[in-house]
Design a protein around this motif. Sequence first.
Motif, PDB file in Angstrom:
ATOM      1  N   ALA A  31      28.892  48.942  46.561  1.00 26.85           N
ATOM      2  CA  ALA A  31      30.151  49.277  47.348  1.00 26.85           C
ATOM      3  C   ALA A  31      31.129  49.455  46.299  1.00 26.85           C
ATOM      4  O   ALA A  31      31.276  48.648  45.264  1.00 26.85           O
ATOM      5  CB  ALA A  31      30.666  48.300  48.426  1.00 26.85           C
ATOM      6  N   ASP A  32      32.077  50.510  46.239  1.00 28.10           N
ATOM      7  CA  ASP A  32      33.362  50.853  45.487  1.00 28.10           C
ATOM      8  C   ASP A  32      34.233  49.563  45.468  1.00 28.10           C
ATOM      9  O   ASP A  32      34.544  49.389  44.218  1.00 28.10           O
ATOM     10  CB  ASP A  32      34.064  51.789  46.012  1.00 28.10           C
ATOM     11  CG  ASP A  32      33.255  53.195  45.857  1.00 28.10           C
ATOM     12  OD1 ASP A  32      32.461  53.542  45.174  1.00 28.10           O
ATOM     13  OD2 ASP A  32      33.710  54.158  46.420  1.00 28.10           O
ATOM     14  N   GLU A  33      34.320  48.697  46.270  1.00 33.39           N
ATOM     15  CA  GLU A  33      35.216  47.545  46.233  1.00 33.39           C
ATOM     16  C   GLU A  33      34.749  46.592  45.365  1.00 33.39           C
ATOM     17  O   GLU A  33      35.224  45.804  44.548  1.00 33.39           O
ATOM     18  CB  GLU A  33      35.735  47.130  47.666  1.00 33.39           C
ATOM     19  CG  GLU A  33      34.399  46.604  48.584  1.00 33.39           C
ATOM     20  CD  GLU A  33      34.165  47.647  49.297  1.00 33.39           C
ATOM     21  OE1 GLU A  33      33.412  47.297  50.522  1.00 33.39           O
ATOM     22  OE2 GLU A  33      34.172  48.790  49.320  1.00 33.39           O
ATOM     23  N   VAL A  34      33.152  46.468  45.400  1.00 34.63           N
ATOM     24  CA  VAL A  34      32.577  45.516  44.482  1.00 34.63           C
ATOM     25  C   VAL A  34      32.997  45.872  43.178  1.00 34.63           C
ATOM     26  O   VAL A  34      32.985  45.246  42.287  1.00 34.63           O
ATOM     27  CB  VAL A  34      31.002  45.420  44.896  1.00 34.63           C
ATOM     28  CG1 VAL A  34      30.342  44.437  44.240  1.00 34.63           C
ATOM     29  CG2 VAL A  34      30.958  44.664  46.399  1.00 34.63           C
ATOM     30  N   THR A  35      32.532  47.129  42.879  1.00 37.28           N
ATOM     31  CA  THR A  35      32.675  47.679  41.338  1.00 37.28           C
ATOM     32  C   THR A  35      34.156  47.604  41.066  1.00 37.28           C
ATOM     33  O   THR A  35      34.185  47.086  39.921  1.00 37.28           O
ATOM     34  CB  THR A  35      32.322  49.365  41.634  1.00 37.28           C
ATOM     35  OG1 THR A  35      30.866  49.377  41.849  1.00 37.28           O
ATOM     36  CG2 THR A  35      32.643  49.866  40.157  1.00 37.28           C
ATOM     37  N   GLU A  36      35.106  47.818  41.693  1.00 34.85           N
ATOM     38  CA  GLU A  36      36.618  47.570  41.345  1.00 34.85           C
ATOM     39  C   GLU A  36      36.655  45.929  41.023  1.00 34.85           C
ATOM     40  O   GLU A  36      37.369  45.590  40.114  1.00 34.85           O
ATOM     41  CB  GLU A  36      37.360  48.182  42.282  1.00 34.85           C
ATOM     42  CG  GLU A  36      37.489  49.744  42.397  1.00 34.85           C
ATOM     43  CD  GLU A  36      37.277  50.376  40.868  1.00 34.85           C
ATOM     44  OE1 GLU A  36      38.298  49.988  40.237  1.00 34.85           O
ATOM     45  OE2 GLU A  36      36.656  51.352  40.688  1.00 34.85           O
ATOM     46  N   SER A  37      36.443  45.078  41.921  1.00 37.28           N
ATOM     47  CA  SER A  37      36.379  43.770  41.805  1.00 37.28           C
ATOM     48  C   SER A  37      35.663  43.384  40.615  1.00 37.28           C
ATOM     49  O   SER A  37      36.065  42.482  39.852  1.00 37.28           O
ATOM     50  CB  SER A  37      35.811  43.008  43.093  1.00 37.28           C
ATOM     51  OG  SER A  37      35.891  41.506  42.627  1.00 37.28           O
ATOM     52  N   THR A  38      34.451  43.869  40.344  1.00 33.23           N
ATOM     53  CA  THR A  38      33.743  43.600  39.279  1.00 33.23           C
ATOM     54  C   THR A  38      34.532  43.934  37.797  1.00 33.23           C
ATOM     55  O   THR A  38      34.556  43.122  37.042  1.00 33.23           O
ATOM     56  CB  THR A  38      32.322  44.190  39.129  1.00 33.23           C
ATOM     57  OG1 THR A  38      31.636  43.515  40.334  1.00 33.23           O
ATOM     58  CG2 THR A  38      31.613  43.858  37.830  1.00 33.23           C
ATOM     59  N   PHE A  39      35.039  45.103  37.627  1.00 30.51           N
ATOM     60  CA  PHE A  39      35.886  45.547  36.873  1.00 30.51           C
ATOM     61  C   PHE A  39      37.016  44.718  36.426  1.00 30.51           C
ATOM     62  O   PHE A  39      37.238  44.186  35.160  1.00 30.51           O
ATOM     63  CB  PHE A  39      36.113  46.880  36.673  1.00 30.51           C
ATOM     64  CG  PHE A  39      36.862  47.479  35.525  1.00 30.51           C
ATOM     65  CD1 PHE A  39      36.150  47.660  34.464  1.00 30.51           C
ATOM     66  CD2 PHE A  39      38.280  47.608  35.511  1.00 30.51           C
ATOM     67  CE1 PHE A  39      36.733  48.182  33.167  1.00 30.51           C
ATOM     68  CE2 PHE A  39      38.826  48.259  34.242  1.00 30.51           C
ATOM     69  CZ  PHE A  39      38.078  48.238  33.165  1.00 30.51           C
ATOM     70  N   ALA A  40      37.682  44.308  37.280  1.00 31.34           N
ATOM     71  CA  ALA A  40      39.003  43.439  37.175  1.00 31.34           C
ATOM     72  C   ALA A  40      38.456  42.162  36.737  1.00 31.34           C
ATOM     73  O   ALA A  40      39.259  41.539  35.914  1.00 31.34           O
ATOM     74  CB  ALA A  40      39.688  43.342  38.597  1.00 31.34           C
ATOM     75  N   ARG A  41      37.487  41.537  37.256  1.00 30.38           N
ATOM     76  CA  ARG A  41      36.958  40.211  36.713  1.00 30.38           C
ATOM     77  C   ARG A  41      36.654  40.253  35.327  1.00 30.38           C
ATOM     78  O   ARG A  41      36.739  39.198  34.719  1.00 30.38           O
ATOM     79  CB  ARG A  41      35.980  39.544  37.704  1.00 30.38           C
ATOM     80  CG  ARG A  41      36.454  39.206  39.188  1.00 30.38           C
ATOM     81  CD  ARG A  41      35.472  39.162  40.270  1.00 30.38           C
ATOM     82  NE  ARG A  41      34.410  38.099  40.089  1.00 30.38           N
ATOM     83  CZ  ARG A  41      33.018  38.031  40.365  1.00 30.38           C
ATOM     84  NH1 ARG A  41      32.675  39.132  41.036  1.00 30.38           N
ATOM     85  NH2 ARG A  41      32.388  37.289  40.188  1.00 30.38           N
ATOM     86  N   LEU A  42      36.066  41.423  35.033  1.00 30.18           N
ATOM     87  CA  LEU A  42      35.649  41.490  33.709  1.00 30.18           C
ATOM     88  C   LEU A  42      36.743  41.506  32.653  1.00 30.18           C
ATOM     89  O   LEU A  42      36.474  40.988  31.721  1.00 30.18           O
ATOM     90  CB  LEU A  42      34.438  42.689  33.365  1.00 30.18           C
ATOM     91  CG  LEU A  42      33.046  42.572  34.110  1.00 30.18           C
ATOM     92  CD1 LEU A  42      32.654  43.977  34.150  1.00 30.18           C
ATOM     93  CD2 LEU A  42      32.154  41.544  33.285  1.00 30.18           C
ATOM     94  N   VAL A  43      37.830  42.385  33.148  1.00 28.50           N
ATOM     95  CA  VAL A  43      38.845  42.612  32.270  1.00 28.50           C
ATOM     96  C   VAL A  43      39.593  41.207  32.187  1.00 28.50           C
ATOM     97  O   VAL A  43      40.142  40.723  31.085  1.00 28.50           O
ATOM     98  CB  VAL A  43      39.750  43.704  32.844  1.00 28.50           C
ATOM     99  CG1 VAL A  43      41.063  43.842  32.140  1.00 28.50           C
ATOM    100  CG2 VAL A  43      38.993  44.881  32.380  1.00 28.50           C
ATOM    101  N   ALA A  44      39.675  40.404  33.146  1.00 23.19           N
ATOM    102  CA  ALA A  44      40.471  39.149  33.261  1.00 23.19           C
ATOM    103  C   ALA A  44      39.774  38.013  32.317  1.00 23.19           C
ATOM    104  O   ALA A  44      40.226  37.435  31.790  1.00 23.19           O
ATOM    105  CB  ALA A  44      40.595  38.628  34.659  1.00 23.19           C
ATOM    106  N   GLY A  45      38.360  38.019  32.243  1.00 19.86           N
ATOM    107  CA  GLY A  45      37.680  37.331  31.302  1.00 19.86           C
ATOM    108  C   GLY A  45      37.547  35.820  31.545  1.00 19.86           C
ATOM    109  O   GLY A  45      37.153  35.174  30.574  1.00 19.86           O
ATOM    110  N   ASP A  46      37.922  35.480  32.498  1.00 18.61           N
ATOM    111  CA  ASP A  46      37.790  34.264  33.297  1.00 18.61           C
ATOM    112  C   ASP A  46      36.627  33.588  33.319  1.00 18.61           C
ATOM    113  O   ASP A  46      36.079  32.687  32.964  1.00 18.61           O
ATOM    114  CB  ASP A  46      38.824  34.037  34.406  1.00 18.61           C
ATOM    115  CG  ASP A  46      40.322  34.314  34.150  1.00 18.61           C
ATOM    116  OD1 ASP A  46      40.713  34.096  32.978  1.00 18.61           O
ATOM    117  OD2 ASP A  46      40.924  34.670  35.210  1.00 18.61           O
TER     118      ASP A  46
END
Length: 148
Positions: A31-46
């Motif tokens: 789902a698009d919302e999972v993709t966007e969440s994944t990208f945000a989490r990857l960029v955050a790098g936590d």
Amino acid sequence: MTTIAPLTSTDHAEWLGLWHGYLAFYEASIADEVTESTFARLVAGDELHGAIARDAAGRAVGLVHWLAHPATWTTTTYTYLEDLFVDPATRGGGVGRALIEHVRTWAESRGSHKVYWLTHEANTTARALYDRVATGTGFVHYEITLGR
């Protein structure tokens, strides 16, 4: 020459193209919302980490995502290389090896005990590389999908 750098928010469009290529390769949809969440989490790098590979012209040609987690067989962590994708037009040029090495270096610098990953048994091209840079364990992967 290939350069590899941590994902930033400015990489979104190029990362998305590679991500869609990766999903298509595995005949998967997310789902698009999972993709966007994944990208945000990857960029955050936590918890999740990501990097993008670029060719000499600066074009995005590969991605890698990984995470570290506690383990019961060591006092440190294991690093799980979750996603690795190289643009089909550039495969065989060392990008995949460089992305794996990027994760290995990251894991080693943080005291992780090992880096590991999974791939489909039919992914013979990638497996040829993996057999050169890592040791096959002989384990078979099982999973239970949980309803949500």
